[in-house]
Design an enzyme around this catalytic site. Structure first.
Site, PDB file in Angstrom:
ATOM      1  N   TYR A 105      -1.971  -0.541  11.480  1.00 25.65           N
ATOM      2  CA  TYR A 105      -3.380  -0.845  11.739  1.00 25.65           C
ATOM      3  C   TYR A 105      -3.835  -0.095  12.997  1.00 25.65           C
ATOM      4  CZ  TYR A 105      -2.075  -4.715   8.630  1.00 25.65           C
ATOM      5  OH  TYR A 105      -1.608  -5.464   7.592  1.00 25.65           O
ATOM      6  N   VAL A 117      -0.076  -8.463   6.518  1.00 23.09           N
ATOM      7  CA  VAL A 117      -0.463  -9.731   7.133  1.00 23.09           C
ATOM      8  C   VAL A 117       0.396 -10.916   6.671  1.00 23.09           C
ATOM      9  CG1 VAL A 117      -2.832  -9.020   7.654  1.00 23.09           C
ATOM     10  CG2 VAL A 117      -2.348 -10.178   5.486  1.00 23.09           C
ATOM     11  N   LYS A 176       0.830  -1.220   0.000  1.00 25.11           N
ATOM     12  CA  LYS A 176       0.000   0.000   0.000  1.00 25.11           C
ATOM     13  C   LYS A 176       0.864   1.269   0.000  1.00 25.11           C
ATOM     14  CE  LYS A 176      -3.748  -2.364   2.494  1.00 25.11           C
ATOM     15  NZ  LYS A 176      -4.364  -2.611   3.817  1.00 25.11           N
ATOM     16  N   TYR A 179      -5.367  -4.807  -6.935  1.00 23.61           N
ATOM     17  CA  TYR A 179      -5.052  -4.806  -5.497  1.00 23.61           C
ATOM     18  C   TYR A 179      -4.466  -6.154  -5.056  1.00 23.61           C
ATOM     19  CZ  TYR A 179      -5.874  -4.777  -0.450  1.00 23.61           C
ATOM     20  OH  TYR A 179      -5.717  -4.882   0.907  1.00 23.61           O
TER      21      TYR A 179
HETATM   22  N1  GLU Z   1      -4.418  -8.577   0.902  1.00 26.98           N
HETATM   23  C1  GLU Z   1      -4.757  -8.384   2.272  1.00 26.98           C
HETATM   24  C2  GLU Z   1      -6.227  -8.074   2.405  1.00 26.98           C
HETATM   25  O1  GLU Z   1      -6.754  -7.437   1.558  1.00 26.98           O
HETATM   26  C3  GLU Z   1      -3.918  -7.266   2.802  1.00 26.98           C
HETATM   27  C4  GLU Z   1      -4.165  -7.037   4.239  1.00 26.98           C
HETATM   28  C5  GLU Z   1      -2.995  -6.574   5.001  1.00 26.98           C
HETATM   29  O2  GLU Z   1      -1.853  -6.973   4.823  1.00 26.98           O
HETATM   30  O3  GLU Z   1      -3.291  -5.762   5.877  1.00 26.98           O
HETATM   31  O4  GLU Z   1      -6.895  -8.462   3.325  1.00 26.98           O
END
Ligand code: GLU
Length: 310
Positions: free
Chosen positions: A245, A263, A71, A193
Protein backbone atom coordinates in the site's frame (compact mmCIF):
# COMPACT_ATOMS: atom_id res chain seq x y z
CA UNK A 1 23.87 -11.67 0.92
CA UNK A 2 22.14 -14.50 2.71
CA UNK A 3 23.69 -15.24 6.09
CA UNK A 4 23.95 -18.67 7.70
CA UNK A 5 20.44 -20.11 8.03
CA UNK A 6 21.22 -23.38 9.81
CA UNK A 7 19.17 -22.30 12.82
CA UNK A 8 16.14 -20.96 10.91
CA UNK A 9 13.66 -22.84 13.14
CA UNK A 10 15.12 -21.30 16.29
CA UNK A 11 15.14 -17.87 14.66
CA UNK A 12 11.45 -18.13 13.68
CA UNK A 13 10.46 -19.41 17.13
CA UNK A 14 12.18 -16.47 18.78
CA UNK A 15 10.71 -13.90 16.37
CA UNK A 16 7.19 -15.24 16.98
CA UNK A 17 7.62 -15.39 20.77
CA UNK A 18 8.92 -11.83 20.84
CA UNK A 19 6.03 -10.58 18.71
CA UNK A 20 3.41 -12.46 20.73
CA UNK A 21 4.54 -10.35 23.64
CA UNK A 22 4.13 -6.93 22.03
CA UNK A 23 1.11 -4.84 22.80
CA UNK A 24 -0.01 -4.00 19.28
CA UNK A 25 -2.37 -1.07 18.96
CA UNK A 26 -3.63 -2.06 15.55
CA UNK A 27 -7.17 -2.74 14.41
CA UNK A 28 -8.72 -5.57 12.45
CA UNK A 29 -10.25 -4.62 9.10
CA UNK A 30 -13.74 -4.08 10.46
CA UNK A 31 -14.97 -2.42 7.25
CA UNK A 32 -15.40 -6.06 6.18
CA UNK A 33 -17.38 -7.19 9.26
CA UNK A 34 -16.57 -10.92 8.89
CA UNK A 35 -12.85 -10.11 9.26
CA UNK A 36 -13.51 -8.54 12.66
CA UNK A 37 -14.44 -11.99 14.02
CA UNK A 38 -10.89 -13.36 13.69
CA UNK A 39 -9.03 -13.73 17.04
CA UNK A 40 -6.61 -10.78 16.94
CA UNK A 41 -3.67 -12.31 18.79
CA UNK A 42 -2.80 -15.13 16.39
CA UNK A 43 0.73 -14.97 14.96
CA UNK A 44 2.25 -17.28 12.36
CA UNK A 45 5.16 -17.42 9.94
CA UNK A 46 6.39 -19.83 7.27
CA UNK A 47 9.49 -19.73 5.12
CA UNK A 48 9.40 -21.92 1.99
CA UNK A 49 12.59 -22.29 -0.02
CA UNK A 50 13.07 -23.19 -3.65
CA UNK A 51 15.06 -26.21 -2.42
CA UNK A 52 11.83 -27.66 -1.01
CA UNK A 53 12.17 -26.87 2.72
CA UNK A 54 9.34 -25.28 4.69
CA UNK A 55 10.13 -23.97 8.17
CA UNK A 56 7.36 -22.45 10.28
CA UNK A 57 6.42 -21.18 13.72
CA UNK A 58 3.32 -20.10 15.63
CA UNK A 59 -0.14 -20.28 14.01
CA UNK A 60 1.24 -21.07 10.57
CA UNK A 61 -1.41 -23.69 9.80
CA UNK A 62 -4.44 -21.51 10.54
CA UNK A 63 -6.20 -20.42 7.33
CA UNK A 64 -6.88 -16.68 7.08
CA UNK A 65 -8.50 -14.45 4.49
CA UNK A 66 -5.85 -13.76 1.84
CA UNK A 67 -7.57 -10.53 0.68
CA UNK A 68 -5.17 -8.36 -1.32
CA UNK A 69 -2.54 -11.08 -1.53
CA UNK A 70 -4.90 -12.61 -4.09
CA UNK A 71 -4.07 -9.64 -6.36
CA UNK A 72 -0.63 -11.16 -7.04
CA UNK A 73 -2.12 -14.40 -8.35
CA UNK A 74 -4.81 -12.55 -10.32
CA UNK A 75 -2.15 -10.42 -11.98
CA UNK A 76 -0.15 -13.48 -13.02
CA UNK A 77 -3.26 -15.10 -14.50
CA UNK A 78 -4.14 -11.93 -16.43
CA UNK A 79 -0.57 -11.48 -17.74
CA UNK A 80 -0.59 -15.08 -18.91
CA UNK A 81 -3.96 -14.59 -20.57
CA UNK A 82 -3.64 -11.26 -22.44
CA UNK A 83 0.10 -10.51 -22.33
CA UNK A 84 1.30 -6.95 -22.77
CA UNK A 85 -2.19 -5.67 -23.71
CA UNK A 86 -2.79 -5.56 -19.98
CA UNK A 87 -0.44 -2.58 -19.65
CA UNK A 88 -2.67 -0.49 -21.93
CA UNK A 89 -5.35 -0.70 -19.26
CA UNK A 90 -3.45 -0.52 -15.97
CA UNK A 91 -0.24 1.28 -15.09
CA UNK A 92 2.78 0.17 -13.03
CA UNK A 93 3.40 3.27 -10.94
CA UNK A 94 3.08 3.67 -7.18
CA UNK A 95 -0.14 5.49 -6.32
CA UNK A 96 0.85 7.32 -3.14
CA UNK A 97 -2.83 6.98 -2.16
CA UNK A 98 -4.67 4.58 0.15
CA UNK A 99 -5.43 1.22 -1.47
CA UNK A 100 -9.14 1.97 -1.82
CA UNK A 101 -8.87 5.60 -2.95
CA UNK A 102 -11.01 6.64 -5.92
CA UNK A 103 -9.69 10.20 -6.46
CA UNK A 104 -6.80 9.44 -8.84
CA UNK A 105 -8.98 7.20 -10.98
CA UNK A 106 -11.11 10.07 -12.22
CA UNK A 107 -8.13 12.32 -12.95
CA UNK A 108 -6.37 9.54 -14.81
CA UNK A 109 -9.38 8.65 -16.95
CA UNK A 110 -10.14 5.26 -15.47
CA UNK A 111 -6.61 3.83 -15.82
CA UNK A 112 -5.57 2.53 -12.38
CA UNK A 113 -2.08 3.40 -11.17
CA UNK A 114 -1.07 -0.23 -10.56
CA UNK A 115 -2.61 -3.72 -10.24
CA UNK A 116 -2.23 -3.82 -6.44
CA UNK A 117 -4.54 -0.98 -5.45
CA UNK A 118 -8.20 -1.95 -5.48
CA UNK A 119 -8.97 -0.18 -8.77
CA UNK A 120 -6.14 -2.06 -10.50
CA UNK A 121 -7.20 -5.37 -9.02
CA UNK A 122 -10.76 -4.76 -10.21
CA UNK A 123 -9.38 -4.12 -13.70
CA UNK A 124 -7.49 -7.41 -13.50
CA UNK A 125 -10.68 -9.08 -12.23
CA UNK A 126 -12.43 -7.74 -15.35
CA UNK A 127 -9.78 -9.34 -17.57
CA UNK A 128 -10.28 -12.67 -15.82
CA UNK A 129 -14.08 -12.40 -15.86
CA UNK A 130 -14.00 -11.62 -19.58
CA UNK A 131 -11.50 -14.31 -20.55
CA UNK A 132 -12.56 -17.33 -18.49
CA UNK A 133 -16.03 -18.87 -18.68
CA UNK A 134 -15.99 -19.40 -14.89
CA UNK A 135 -13.21 -17.17 -13.64
CA UNK A 136 -13.82 -17.82 -9.91
CA UNK A 137 -13.39 -21.53 -10.47
CA UNK A 138 -10.31 -20.96 -12.63
CA UNK A 139 -8.84 -18.82 -9.86
CA UNK A 140 -9.56 -21.37 -7.13
CA UNK A 141 -8.12 -24.16 -9.28
CA UNK A 142 -4.96 -22.09 -9.84
CA UNK A 143 -4.56 -21.55 -6.09
CA UNK A 144 -5.14 -25.21 -5.28
CA UNK A 145 -2.61 -26.37 -7.81
CA UNK A 146 0.05 -23.88 -6.65
CA UNK A 147 -0.42 -24.86 -3.01
CA UNK A 148 -0.73 -28.56 -3.89
CA UNK A 149 -3.84 -28.68 -1.73
CA UNK A 150 -7.36 -29.40 -2.99
CA UNK A 151 -8.89 -28.35 0.34
CA UNK A 152 -8.32 -24.63 -0.21
CA UNK A 153 -11.73 -22.98 -0.17
CA UNK A 154 -13.62 -19.71 -0.32
CA UNK A 155 -14.81 -18.39 3.03
CA UNK A 156 -18.44 -17.69 2.25
CA UNK A 157 -19.06 -15.44 5.26
CA UNK A 158 -16.20 -13.15 4.15
CA UNK A 159 -17.50 -13.20 0.57
CA UNK A 160 -21.02 -12.21 1.68
CA UNK A 161 -19.61 -9.54 3.96
CA UNK A 162 -17.57 -8.01 1.13
CA UNK A 163 -20.55 -8.13 -1.22
CA UNK A 164 -22.78 -6.28 1.24
CA UNK A 165 -20.12 -3.72 2.19
CA UNK A 166 -18.46 -3.34 -1.23
CA UNK A 167 -19.91 0.00 -2.31
CA UNK A 168 -16.55 1.71 -2.70
CA UNK A 169 -15.23 -1.10 -4.92
CA UNK A 170 -18.48 -0.96 -6.90
CA UNK A 171 -18.04 2.81 -7.34
CA UNK A 172 -14.53 2.31 -8.73
CA UNK A 173 -15.64 -0.41 -11.10
CA UNK A 174 -18.53 1.71 -12.44
CA UNK A 175 -16.21 4.69 -12.84
CA UNK A 176 -13.80 2.57 -14.90
CA UNK A 177 -16.76 1.24 -16.88
CA UNK A 178 -17.77 4.83 -17.67
CA UNK A 179 -14.26 5.28 -19.16
CA UNK A 180 -14.78 2.01 -21.10
CA UNK A 181 -11.93 0.36 -19.22
CA UNK A 182 -14.16 -2.40 -17.80
CA UNK A 183 -15.62 -4.80 -20.35
CA UNK A 184 -17.68 -7.30 -18.35
CA UNK A 185 -20.76 -6.43 -16.30
CA UNK A 186 -19.73 -4.72 -13.06
CA UNK A 187 -21.61 -7.14 -10.72
CA UNK A 188 -19.74 -10.05 -12.37
CA UNK A 189 -16.39 -8.30 -11.92
CA UNK A 190 -17.16 -7.59 -8.26
CA UNK A 191 -18.25 -11.17 -7.71
CA UNK A 192 -14.95 -12.45 -9.08
CA UNK A 193 -12.92 -9.93 -7.07
CA UNK A 194 -14.67 -10.67 -3.77
CA UNK A 195 -14.34 -14.41 -4.42
CA UNK A 196 -10.58 -14.24 -4.86
CA UNK A 197 -10.20 -11.97 -1.79
CA UNK A 198 -12.28 -14.41 0.31
CA UNK A 199 -10.06 -17.43 -0.25
CA UNK A 200 -8.68 -18.73 3.05
CA UNK A 201 -5.10 -20.02 3.19
CA UNK A 202 -2.43 -20.57 5.82
CA UNK A 203 1.08 -19.08 5.97
CA UNK A 204 2.47 -22.42 4.91
CA UNK A 205 0.18 -22.68 1.86
CA UNK A 206 0.79 -19.09 0.74
CA UNK A 207 4.57 -19.29 1.09
CA UNK A 208 4.62 -22.48 -0.99
CA UNK A 209 2.25 -21.06 -3.62
CA UNK A 210 4.45 -18.08 -4.42
CA UNK A 211 7.74 -19.93 -4.83
CA UNK A 212 7.58 -19.46 -8.60
CA UNK A 213 8.20 -15.73 -8.12
CA UNK A 214 11.45 -16.53 -6.30
CA UNK A 215 12.43 -18.97 -9.03
CA UNK A 216 12.09 -17.09 -12.35
CA UNK A 217 8.49 -18.18 -12.92
CA UNK A 218 9.00 -21.93 -12.38
CA UNK A 219 7.31 -23.75 -9.50
CA UNK A 220 10.30 -25.57 -7.98
CA UNK A 221 8.11 -28.34 -6.53
CA UNK A 222 6.28 -29.33 -9.71
CA UNK A 223 8.71 -27.81 -12.26
CA UNK A 224 5.65 -26.23 -13.93
CA UNK A 225 6.15 -22.95 -15.77
CA UNK A 226 3.72 -20.65 -13.94
CA UNK A 227 4.80 -17.52 -15.82
CA UNK A 228 7.75 -16.36 -17.87
CA UNK A 229 10.95 -15.22 -16.14
CA UNK A 230 10.27 -11.76 -17.56
CA UNK A 231 6.83 -11.63 -15.97
CA UNK A 232 8.15 -12.93 -12.62
CA UNK A 233 10.65 -10.07 -12.72
CA UNK A 234 7.88 -7.61 -13.54
CA UNK A 235 5.57 -8.81 -10.78
CA UNK A 236 8.42 -8.62 -8.25
CA UNK A 237 9.23 -5.10 -9.44
CA UNK A 238 5.65 -3.88 -8.93
CA UNK A 239 5.52 -5.66 -5.57
CA UNK A 240 8.62 -3.70 -4.56
CA UNK A 241 7.10 -0.35 -5.45
CA UNK A 242 3.40 -0.90 -4.68
CA UNK A 243 2.83 -4.12 -2.73
CA UNK A 244 2.61 -2.67 0.77
CA UNK A 245 0.00 0.00 0.00
CA UNK A 246 1.26 3.53 0.62
CA UNK A 247 3.87 2.20 3.04
CA UNK A 248 5.74 0.58 0.12
CA UNK A 249 8.51 3.18 0.10
CA UNK A 250 9.22 2.75 3.78
CA UNK A 251 9.13 -1.04 3.43
CA UNK A 252 11.64 -0.94 0.54
CA UNK A 253 13.77 1.47 2.55
CA UNK A 254 13.85 -0.64 5.70
CA UNK A 255 13.29 -4.24 4.52
CA UNK A 256 14.10 -4.33 0.81
CA UNK A 257 11.98 -7.23 -0.47
CA UNK A 258 9.15 -7.45 -3.03
CA UNK A 259 6.11 -7.96 -0.79
CA UNK A 260 2.33 -7.92 -0.66
CA UNK A 261 0.04 -7.48 2.27
CA UNK A 262 -3.70 -8.00 2.68
CA UNK A 263 -6.22 -6.61 5.13
CA UNK A 264 -6.71 -10.15 6.49
CA UNK A 265 -3.33 -9.58 8.20
CA UNK A 266 -1.11 -11.58 5.84
CA UNK A 267 2.22 -10.37 4.46
CA UNK A 268 4.16 -12.29 1.81
CA UNK A 269 7.71 -11.39 0.80
CA UNK A 270 9.66 -12.81 -2.12
CA UNK A 271 13.39 -13.48 -1.74
CA UNK A 272 14.52 -14.07 -5.33
CA UNK A 273 16.73 -17.14 -5.68
CA UNK A 274 15.96 -18.26 -2.12
CA UNK A 275 12.27 -18.54 -1.27
CA UNK A 276 9.17 -16.89 0.16
CA UNK A 277 8.24 -15.65 3.64
CA UNK A 278 4.60 -15.48 4.70
CA UNK A 279 3.76 -13.93 8.06
CA UNK A 280 0.29 -13.37 9.50
CA UNK A 281 -1.34 -11.59 12.39
CA UNK A 282 -4.70 -9.79 12.09
CA UNK A 283 -4.13 -6.37 13.68
CA UNK A 284 -3.42 -3.68 11.06
CA UNK A 285 -1.75 -0.27 11.10
CA UNK A 286 -3.33 2.78 9.49
CA UNK A 287 -1.99 1.80 6.04
CA UNK A 288 -3.81 -1.56 6.25
CA UNK A 289 -0.62 -3.57 6.83
CA UNK A 290 -0.35 -6.19 9.58
CA UNK A 291 1.77 -4.71 12.36
CA UNK A 292 3.14 -7.98 13.68
CA UNK A 293 3.29 -9.57 10.20
CA UNK A 294 5.41 -6.68 8.95
CA UNK A 295 7.60 -6.83 12.05
CA UNK A 296 8.19 -10.55 11.50
CA UNK A 297 9.20 -10.13 7.86
CA UNK A 298 11.39 -7.15 8.74
CA UNK A 299 13.00 -9.03 11.64
CA UNK A 300 13.78 -12.09 9.55
CA UNK A 301 15.08 -10.02 6.62
CA UNK A 302 17.38 -8.19 9.00
CA UNK A 303 18.52 -11.38 10.74
CA UNK A 304 19.34 -13.18 7.49
CA UNK A 305 20.45 -10.21 5.40
CA UNK A 306 17.74 -10.76 2.79
CA UNK A 307 17.33 -7.30 1.25
CA UNK A 308 17.59 -7.38 -2.55
CA UNK A 309 19.35 -4.02 -2.42
CA UNK A 310 22.43 -5.27 -0.57
N1 GLU B 1 -11.27 -7.16 -0.35
C1 GLU B 1 -10.58 -6.03 0.18
C2 GLU B 1 -11.17 -4.76 -0.39
O1 GLU B 1 -11.56 -4.76 -1.51
C3 GLU B 1 -9.13 -6.16 -0.17
C4 GLU B 1 -8.34 -5.05 0.39
C5 GLU B 1 -6.97 -5.41 0.78
O2 GLU B 1 -6.65 -6.47 1.30
O3 GLU B 1 -6.16 -4.50 0.56
O4 GLU B 1 -11.27 -3.75 0.25
Amino acid sequence: MLKNISNLQATLNKLVTDQQGINSEGKVADYIPALADVPPNLVGISVATIDGDVTSAGDFQVPFSIQSISKVFGLVMAMNRIGDDLWQRVNMEPSGQPFNSIIQLEWEKGIPRNPFINAGALLVADVLTSHFSTSNLAFLTFMRSLAGDEDIHIDNSVYQSELVHGNRNAAMAYLMKSFKNIQAEVPDVLSHYFTQCSIAMSCQQLATSLLFLANKGIDPNTKNNICTARDAHRVNAILSTSGMYDQSGEFAFSVGLPAKSGVGGGVVAIVPGYGVICAWSPLLNTFGNSIVGTNLVAGLAEELGLSIYH
